[in-house]
Design a protein around this motif. Structure first.
Motif, PDB file in Angstrom:
ATOM      1  N   ASN A 102      95.252 -44.530 -64.556  1.00 34.09           N
ATOM      2  CA  ASN A 102      93.952 -44.610 -63.880  1.00 34.09           C
ATOM      3  C   ASN A 102      93.355 -46.012 -64.008  1.00 34.09           C
ATOM      4  OD1 ASN A 102      94.088 -41.931 -63.120  1.00 34.09           O
ATOM      5  ND2 ASN A 102      92.817 -41.201 -64.804  1.00 34.09           N
ATOM      6  N   LEU A 103      93.456 -46.610 -65.189  1.00 39.65           N
ATOM      7  CA  LEU A 103      92.942 -47.962 -65.389  1.00 39.65           C
ATOM      8  C   LEU A 103      93.676 -48.958 -64.496  1.00 39.65           C
ATOM      9  CD1 LEU A 103      92.546 -47.944 -69.265  1.00 39.65           C
ATOM     10  CD2 LEU A 103      90.692 -48.289 -67.621  1.00 39.65           C
ATOM     11  N   ALA A 155      92.596 -48.720 -61.003  1.00 42.67           N
ATOM     12  CA  ALA A 155      91.225 -49.221 -60.838  1.00 42.67           C
ATOM     13  C   ALA A 155      91.155 -50.742 -60.959  1.00 42.67           C
ATOM     14  CB  ALA A 155      90.302 -48.564 -61.865  1.00 42.67           C
ATOM     15  N   PHE A 206      92.163 -52.649 -63.669  1.00 41.66           N
ATOM     16  CA  PHE A 206      92.046 -53.194 -65.020  1.00 41.66           C
ATOM     17  C   PHE A 206      93.407 -53.705 -65.487  1.00 41.66           C
ATOM     18  CE2 PHE A 206      88.276 -50.580 -64.898  1.00 41.66           C
ATOM     19  CZ  PHE A 206      87.356 -51.334 -65.607  1.00 41.66           C
ATOM     20  N   GLN A 262      83.901 -55.981 -63.693  1.00 42.68           N
ATOM     21  CA  GLN A 262      84.364 -54.774 -64.390  1.00 42.68           C
ATOM     22  C   GLN A 262      83.608 -54.657 -65.713  1.00 42.68           C
ATOM     23  OE1 GLN A 262      88.551 -55.777 -64.489  1.00 42.68           O
ATOM     24  NE2 GLN A 262      88.975 -54.224 -62.943  1.00 42.68           N
ATOM     25  N   THR A 263      83.208 -53.437 -66.041  1.00 46.91           N
ATOM     26  CA  THR A 263      82.413 -53.225 -67.245  1.00 46.91           C
ATOM     27  C   THR A 263      83.106 -52.257 -68.196  1.00 46.91           C
ATOM     28  OG1 THR A 263      81.221 -51.328 -66.337  1.00 46.91           O
ATOM     29  CG2 THR A 263      80.282 -53.537 -65.923  1.00 46.91           C
ATOM     30  N   GLU A 293      81.642 -49.715 -69.477  1.00 49.39           N
ATOM     31  CA  GLU A 293      81.228 -48.376 -69.046  1.00 49.39           C
ATOM     32  C   GLU A 293      82.149 -47.858 -67.937  1.00 49.39           C
ATOM     33  OE1 GLU A 293      79.114 -50.981 -69.415  1.00 49.39           O
ATOM     34  OE2 GLU A 293      78.205 -50.284 -71.279  1.00 49.39           O
ATOM     35  N   GLU A 294      82.528 -48.747 -67.012  1.00 47.68           N
ATOM     36  CA  GLU A 294      83.445 -48.359 -65.944  1.00 47.68           C
ATOM     37  C   GLU A 294      84.809 -47.988 -66.513  1.00 47.68           C
ATOM     38  OE1 GLU A 294      85.567 -50.127 -61.899  1.00 47.68           O
ATOM     39  OE2 GLU A 294      84.295 -51.440 -63.089  1.00 47.68           O
ATOM     40  N   ALA A 295      85.314 -48.788 -67.447  1.00 46.68           N
ATOM     41  CA  ALA A 295      86.613 -48.503 -68.057  1.00 46.68           C
ATOM     42  C   ALA A 295      86.591 -47.148 -68.760  1.00 46.68           C
ATOM     43  CB  ALA A 295      87.001 -49.612 -69.034  1.00 46.68           C
ATOM     44  N   ALA A 314      84.613 -44.587 -68.091  1.00 40.75           N
ATOM     45  CA  ALA A 314      84.563 -43.535 -67.064  1.00 40.75           C
ATOM     46  C   ALA A 314      85.942 -43.304 -66.450  1.00 40.75           C
ATOM     47  CB  ALA A 314      83.547 -43.912 -65.988  1.00 40.75           C
ATOM     48  N   VAL A 315      86.666 -44.375 -66.186  1.00 38.79           N
ATOM     49  CA  VAL A 315      88.018 -44.251 -65.613  1.00 38.79           C
ATOM     50  C   VAL A 315      88.941 -43.547 -66.601  1.00 38.79           C
ATOM     51  CG1 VAL A 315      90.039 -45.587 -64.892  1.00 38.79           C
ATOM     52  CG2 VAL A 315      87.779 -46.224 -64.061  1.00 38.79           C
ATOM     53  N   ARG A 345      88.770 -39.607 -66.742  1.00 44.50           N
ATOM     54  CA  ARG A 345      89.183 -38.772 -65.612  1.00 44.50           C
ATOM     55  C   ARG A 345      90.380 -37.928 -66.033  1.00 44.50           C
ATOM     56  NH1 ARG A 345      89.564 -43.564 -61.350  1.00 44.50           N
ATOM     57  NH2 ARG A 345      87.362 -44.142 -61.311  1.00 44.50           N
TER      58      ARG A 345
END
Length: 75
Positions: free
Chosen positions: A15-16, A19, A21, A41-42, A44-46, A48-49, A52
């Motif tokens: 997933n990362l 996205a 990363f 990229q943050t 918090e985003e990492a 959340a990813v 999943r």
């Protein structure tokens, strides 16, 4: 348990990657990312990813944590 944890980590890594990363390496239950400061990229985003779930793990409580540093440290 270890097999499920490994499969969840592998899913998170895929997933990362999807996205955008950059994964430098991983150790046991952690992933080390290299993110340019101006990438947008943050952390918090990492997180959340990474949280999943794959379809087979529907309903499984899963969480992640992280920190930012200019070099790798063991927290």
């Amino acid at each position: 348990m270890q097999a499920v944890a490994r499969d969840l980590l592998a899913n998170s890594m895929m997933n990362l990657h999807r996205a955008g990363f950059r994964i430098n390496f991983h150790i046991h239950d952690e992933v080390i990312l290299e993110v340019a400061e101006n990438s947008g990229q943050t952390l918090e985003e990492a997180i959340a990813v990474m949280c999943r779930l794959p379809p087979w793990a529907h309903g499984l409580p899963l969480n992640a944590d992280g920190f930012e540093s200019h070099y790798y440290i063991k927290d």
